[in-house]
Design an enzyme around this catalytic site. Structure first.
Site, PDB file in Angstrom:
ATOM      1  N   LYS A  38       0.531  -1.419  -0.262  1.00  0.00           N
ATOM      2  CA  LYS A  38      -0.293  -0.378   0.282  1.00  0.00           C
ATOM      3  C   LYS A  38       0.932   1.397  -0.012  1.00  0.00           C
ATOM      4  CE  LYS A  38      -2.088   2.992   2.705  1.00  0.00           C
ATOM      5  NZ  LYS A  38      -1.869   3.829   2.013  1.00  0.00           N
TER       6      LYS A  38
ATOM      7  N   CYS B 266      13.337  10.779   7.013  1.00  0.00           N
ATOM      8  CA  CYS B 266      13.670   9.936   8.074  1.00  0.00           C
ATOM      9  C   CYS B 266      14.728  10.574   9.074  1.00  0.00           C
ATOM     10  CB  CYS B 266      13.009   8.842   8.208  1.00  0.00           C
ATOM     11  SG  CYS B 266      13.932   7.730   7.333  1.00  0.00           S
TER      12      CYS B 266
ATOM     13  N   GLY C 116       2.990   3.103  13.281  1.00  0.00           N
ATOM     14  CA  GLY C 116       4.593   2.916  13.732  1.00  0.00           C
ATOM     15  C   GLY C 116       3.894   1.826  14.480  1.00  0.00           C
TER      16      GLY C 116
ATOM     17  N   GLY D 104       7.095   4.778   8.041  1.00  0.00           N
ATOM     18  CA  GLY D 104       6.342   5.981   8.228  1.00  0.00           C
ATOM     19  C   GLY D 104       6.381   6.349   9.343  1.00  0.00           C
ATOM     20  N   SER D 105       5.489   7.176  10.184  1.00  0.00           N
ATOM     21  CA  SER D 105       5.165   8.080  11.543  1.00  0.00           C
ATOM     22  C   SER D 105       5.827   6.929  12.811  1.00  0.00           C
ATOM     23  CB  SER D 105       4.498   9.316  11.942  1.00  0.00           C
ATOM     24  OG  SER D 105       2.979   8.142  11.674  1.00  0.00           O
ATOM     25  N   THR D 106       6.343   7.663  14.023  1.00  0.00           N
ATOM     26  CA  THR D 106       6.469   6.482  14.747  1.00  0.00           C
ATOM     27  C   THR D 106       5.345   6.458  15.297  1.00  0.00           C
ATOM     28  OG1 THR D 106       8.545   7.041  15.345  1.00  0.00           O
ATOM     29  CG2 THR D 106       6.991   6.564  17.145  1.00  0.00           C
TER      30      THR D 106
ATOM     31  N   GLU E 154      10.294   1.149  10.674  1.00  0.00           N
ATOM     32  CA  GLU E 154      11.263   2.189  10.125  1.00  0.00           C
ATOM     33  C   GLU E 154      10.344   3.246  10.415  1.00  0.00           C
ATOM     34  OE1 GLU E 154      14.463   1.738   9.214  1.00  0.00           O
ATOM     35  OE2 GLU E 154      14.040  -0.601   9.089  1.00  0.00           O
TER      36      GLU E 154
ATOM     37  N   GLU F  14       9.821  15.541  15.879  1.00  0.00           N
ATOM     38  CA  GLU F  14      10.744  15.686  13.818  1.00  0.00           C
ATOM     39  C   GLU F  14       9.629  16.472  13.229  1.00  0.00           C
ATOM     40  OE1 GLU F  14       8.858  11.949  11.954  1.00  0.00           O
ATOM     41  OE2 GLU F  14      10.869  11.837  10.503  1.00  0.00           O
TER      42      GLU F  14
HETATM   43  P1  NAD Z   1       2.019   8.297   8.668  1.00  0.00           P
HETATM   44  O1  NAD Z   1       2.939   6.793   9.039  1.00  0.00           O
HETATM   45  O2  NAD Z   1       1.585   9.175   7.898  1.00  0.00           O
HETATM   46  O3  NAD Z   1       1.689   7.328   6.814  1.00  0.00           O
HETATM   47  C1  NAD Z   1       3.038   5.868   6.040  1.00  0.00           C
HETATM   48  C2  NAD Z   1       2.028   5.234   5.619  1.00  0.00           C
HETATM   49  O4  NAD Z   1       1.092   4.653   6.913  1.00  0.00           O
HETATM   50  C3  NAD Z   1       0.907   5.591   4.721  1.00  0.00           C
HETATM   51  O5  NAD Z   1       1.043   4.633   3.358  1.00  0.00           O
HETATM   52  C4  NAD Z   1       0.070   5.949   4.996  1.00  0.00           C
HETATM   53  O6  NAD Z   1      -1.364   5.808   4.391  1.00  0.00           O
HETATM   54  C5  NAD Z   1      -0.032   5.104   6.202  1.00  0.00           C
HETATM   55  N1  NAD Z   1      -0.986   5.050   7.097  1.00  0.00           N
HETATM   56  C6  NAD Z   1      -1.131   6.330   7.736  1.00  0.00           C
HETATM   57  N2  NAD Z   1      -2.520   6.074   9.401  1.00  0.00           N
HETATM   58  C7  NAD Z   1      -2.595   4.442   9.226  1.00  0.00           C
HETATM   59  C8  NAD Z   1      -3.300   4.543   9.764  1.00  0.00           C
HETATM   60  N3  NAD Z   1      -4.539   4.809  10.823  1.00  0.00           N
HETATM   61  N4  NAD Z   1      -3.731   2.844   9.945  1.00  0.00           N
HETATM   62  C9  NAD Z   1      -2.544   1.921   8.514  1.00  0.00           C
HETATM   63  N5  NAD Z   1      -1.751   3.138   7.983  1.00  0.00           N
HETATM   64  C10 NAD Z   1      -2.046   4.192   7.698  1.00  0.00           C
HETATM   65  O7  NAD Z   1       3.740   8.623   7.734  1.00  0.00           O
HETATM   66  P2  NAD Z   1       4.021  10.351   6.050  1.00  0.00           P
HETATM   67  O8  NAD Z   1       3.586  10.597   6.806  1.00  0.00           O
HETATM   68  O9  NAD Z   1       3.672   9.196   4.588  1.00  0.00           O
HETATM   69  O10 NAD Z   1       5.926   9.765   5.923  1.00  0.00           O
HETATM   70  C11 NAD Z   1       6.650   9.917   7.162  1.00  0.00           C
HETATM   71  C12 NAD Z   1       6.975   9.826   8.737  1.00  0.00           C
HETATM   72  O11 NAD Z   1       7.203   8.606   7.852  1.00  0.00           O
HETATM   73  C13 NAD Z   1       8.124  10.633   8.896  1.00  0.00           C
HETATM   74  O12 NAD Z   1       8.048  10.536  10.242  1.00  0.00           O
HETATM   75  C14 NAD Z   1       9.367   9.676   8.949  1.00  0.00           C
HETATM   76  O13 NAD Z   1      10.434   9.786   9.594  1.00  0.00           O
HETATM   77  C15 NAD Z   1       9.343   8.112   8.606  1.00  0.00           C
HETATM   78  N6  NAD Z   1       9.900   7.440   7.471  1.00  0.00           N
HETATM   79  C16 NAD Z   1      10.694   6.602   7.797  1.00  0.00           C
HETATM   80  C17 NAD Z   1      11.420   5.996   7.285  1.00  0.00           C
HETATM   81  C18 NAD Z   1      12.740   5.204   7.805  1.00  0.00           C
HETATM   82  O14 NAD Z   1      12.923   4.735   7.199  1.00  0.00           O
HETATM   83  N7  NAD Z   1      13.222   5.386   8.959  1.00  0.00           N
HETATM   84  C19 NAD Z   1      12.059   6.100   5.999  1.00  0.00           C
HETATM   85  C20 NAD Z   1      11.531   7.014   5.371  1.00  0.00           C
HETATM   86  C21 NAD Z   1       9.690   7.736   6.106  1.00  0.00           C
END
Ligand code: NAD
Length: 502
Positions: free
Chosen positions: A195, A306, A253, A248-250, A271, A404
């Site tokens: 996704k 990130c 996660g 994605g975001s903590t 991650e 962040e």
């Molecule tokens: P996000 O957590 O909002 O979204 C990431 C993914 O999760 C998207 O596909 C989103 O649709 C999905 N998502 C959102 N809410 C959800 C829910 N309630 N249930 C299930 N899935 C859901 O993050 P973002 O804004 O897309 O990306 C930015 C974040 O990603 C930052 O915190 C960044 O640090 C992190 N990031 C980490 C790494 C790493 O390797 N550590 C790499 C890139 C980005």
């Protein structure tokens, strides 16, 4: 393949961006399909505010279809039972197809999330392809183990694919994040449901189209575009997904851990976010290079990285001089049209995210000294852009030192001695990346050993290479992407104990 001269020409990229076909449908069971609900959502170019395309909006039903098709392909063994050499060849063919479309993919990436086309074409897309090749090449060179058992017995310890892997990825490096997850998962023989982020689904969809063309059997790679709370959550809670790999975001996660606990205890690999420190000591001889890297480290992808070095921890004795070096350099990074290869800073991914970054900048203005930037701007009267911003005199408990921001905003803290530098660097809930600048070899070892981070760069900021594991400690997550260790996430150890007959 376009000529270099063309690539440096703004009109070349505008032409490419206009002519590139944009994929809009989900890929399930090897077919391009609409959502069962018939719904679509708009994907927007944040540099102009214009709608690029209406993308299929998958929800729980479509995710269920995708998982069913992934399970069917896994059980049938169409992919996992192919020889390692055969799997390698398909993945290398996929890399070849991606390679032939590098410019189109770079244009798509730039349109979809505001990334500079020069970064997408010059770095992101080639890196993603290289990572795919790296994992493909690994498949037929990996040996399993034989356990030291008593005579008359053989213990085979093998790594076997888990089954159906769900991957949920963010928008900041769309093709890379898809490949970081899919390449090792597919190489190991799993079937995958991916996704992509709702802000940037285009290159993931093209990736899956090309995978079919490369010979990946139907149902092995499924892509369901859609929103997090619907499609993402459905994948996280699905009872037939064996492993969920998330970037994605903590905050999200943590939700995936809950989803797994509430459903089938699937393995979850995270991650997540970061607030990576860059520590510059007065014994760093080349402050000019340090300043170059600190600036590109916080401004690459508009700071939406990130592992961006967003906390600069600089020794008091050189702080004023180093700040001058930074401000001189940052002045070169004016926001500009992302499709213009001369631009140095692109658009923020969406207006909502830009507004969030501006709220942090307002907090910074209250709690620290604004040294550069601080404004939201438009380019040609449109889009969401933010000037490169530096805050100095940042206290360790300031919001901009702790949270962040995910934007082009650098928080600068001072320190007196090594012990204070290490304490400041570790004063975070995150532990993703870190960078240490010193020409004292013992200090480089001492400090990098004590900093809590998955990757510590010495005299380099944020190095990424397929051979180096990437991931974090603390609330930056678990498990590692890239390198041979990525395969550990997508396989389980299986032992066969064989007792011989006399
Ligand atoms: P996000 O957590 O909002 O979204 C990431 C993914 O999760 C998207 O596909 C989103 O649709 C999905 N998502 C959102 N809410 C959800 C829910 N309630 N249930 C299930 N899935 C859901 O993050 P973002 O804004 O897309 O990306 C930015 C974040 O990603 C930052 O915190 C960044 O640090 C992190 N990031 C980490 C790494 C790493 O390797 N550590 C790499 C890139 C980005």
């Amino acid at each position: 393949m376009a000529k270099i001269a063309d690539i440096e020409d703004r009109s070349y990229w505008h032409k490419t961006a206009k002519s590139v076909p944009l994929p809009t449908q989900a890929i399930i069971g090897g077919r391009q399909v609409d959502a069962r609900s018939g719904k679509r959502f708009a994907t927007i170019n944040p540099a102009t505010g214009e709608t690029l395309a209406d993308i299929v909006e998958g929800d729980a039903t479509d995710v269920d279809d995708a998982v069913t098709s992934a399970r069917r392909s896994f059980d049938a063994g169409h992919w996992r039972n192919q020889s390692p050499l055969a799997r390698k060849r398909v993945l290398l063919k996929l890399a070849e197809l991606l390679n032939a479309e590098q410019q189109q993919l770079a244009a798509m990436e730039s349109l979809d999330m505001g990334k500079l086309v020069r970064d997408a074409a010059g770095n992101d897309i080639p890196t993603a392809i290289n990572i795919l090749q790296w994992h493909a090449e690994e498949v037929d060179k990996t040996y399993d183990e034989v356990a030291p058992l008593p005579v008359g017995n053989v213990g085979l310890i093998r790594r076997v694919p888990l089954g159906v892997v769900g991957a949920v990825v963010p928008w900041n490096f769309p093709l890379n994040m898809a490949i970081w997850k899919c390449a090792p998962a597919l190489a190991a023989g799993n079937s995958v449901v991916l996704k992509p982020a709702e802000q940037s689904p285009l290159t993931a969809l093209r990736f899956a189209q090309l995978a079919l063309e490369a010979g990946l059997p139907e149902g092995v790679l499924n892509v369901v575009p859609g929103f997090g709370e619907t499609a993402g959550q459905a994948l996280g809670r699905h009872m037939d997904v064996d492993c969920l790999a998330f970037t994605g975001s903590t905050a999200v996660g943590k939700m995936f851990l809950r989803y797994a606990g509430d459903s089938n205890l699937k393995q979850v690999w995270l991650e997540c976010g970061g607030k990576s420190p860059v520590v510059v000591f007065e014994d760093c001889e080349d402050l000019e290079t340090a300043a170059d890297q600190v600036v590109s480290g916080i401004l690459y992808n508009q700071g939406q990285v990130c592992s961006a070095g967003s906390r600069l921890i600089v020794q008091d004795s050189i702080r004023a001089r180093f700040l001058d070096l930074l401000t001189e350099r940052m002045a070169q990074y004016r926001p500009g049209d992302p499709l213009d290869p001369q631009s140095r800073l692109g658009a923020m991914v969406e207006a909502k995210h830009a507004a969030n970054v501006m709220r942090y900048i307002e907090a910074g203005c209250r709690e620290a000294t604004l040294v550069a930037g601080g404004n939201a701007v438009t380019v040609n009267g449109r889009g969401s852009f933010i000037e490169p911003t530096i805050f100095s005199d940042v206290r360790p408990d300031a919001v901009i030192a702790r949270e962040e921001i995910f934007g082009p905003v650098l928080a600068v803290l001072g320190f007196a001695d090594e012990a204070e530098a290490i304490a400041l660097a570790n004063d975070s809930v995150y532990g993703l990346g870190a960078s240490v600048w010193t020409d004292n070899l013992s200090r480089a070892h001492r400090v990098s050993e004590q900093i809590v981070a998955g990757v510590v760069g010495v005299n380099v900021v944020d190095p990424v290479n397929p051979a180096i594991p990437f991931g974090g400690f603390r609330q930056s997550g678990s498990g590692r992407d890239l390198s041979r260790h990525a395969a550990e996430k997508y396989t389980a150890l299986k032992t066969t104990w064989i007792r011989f007959k006399d």
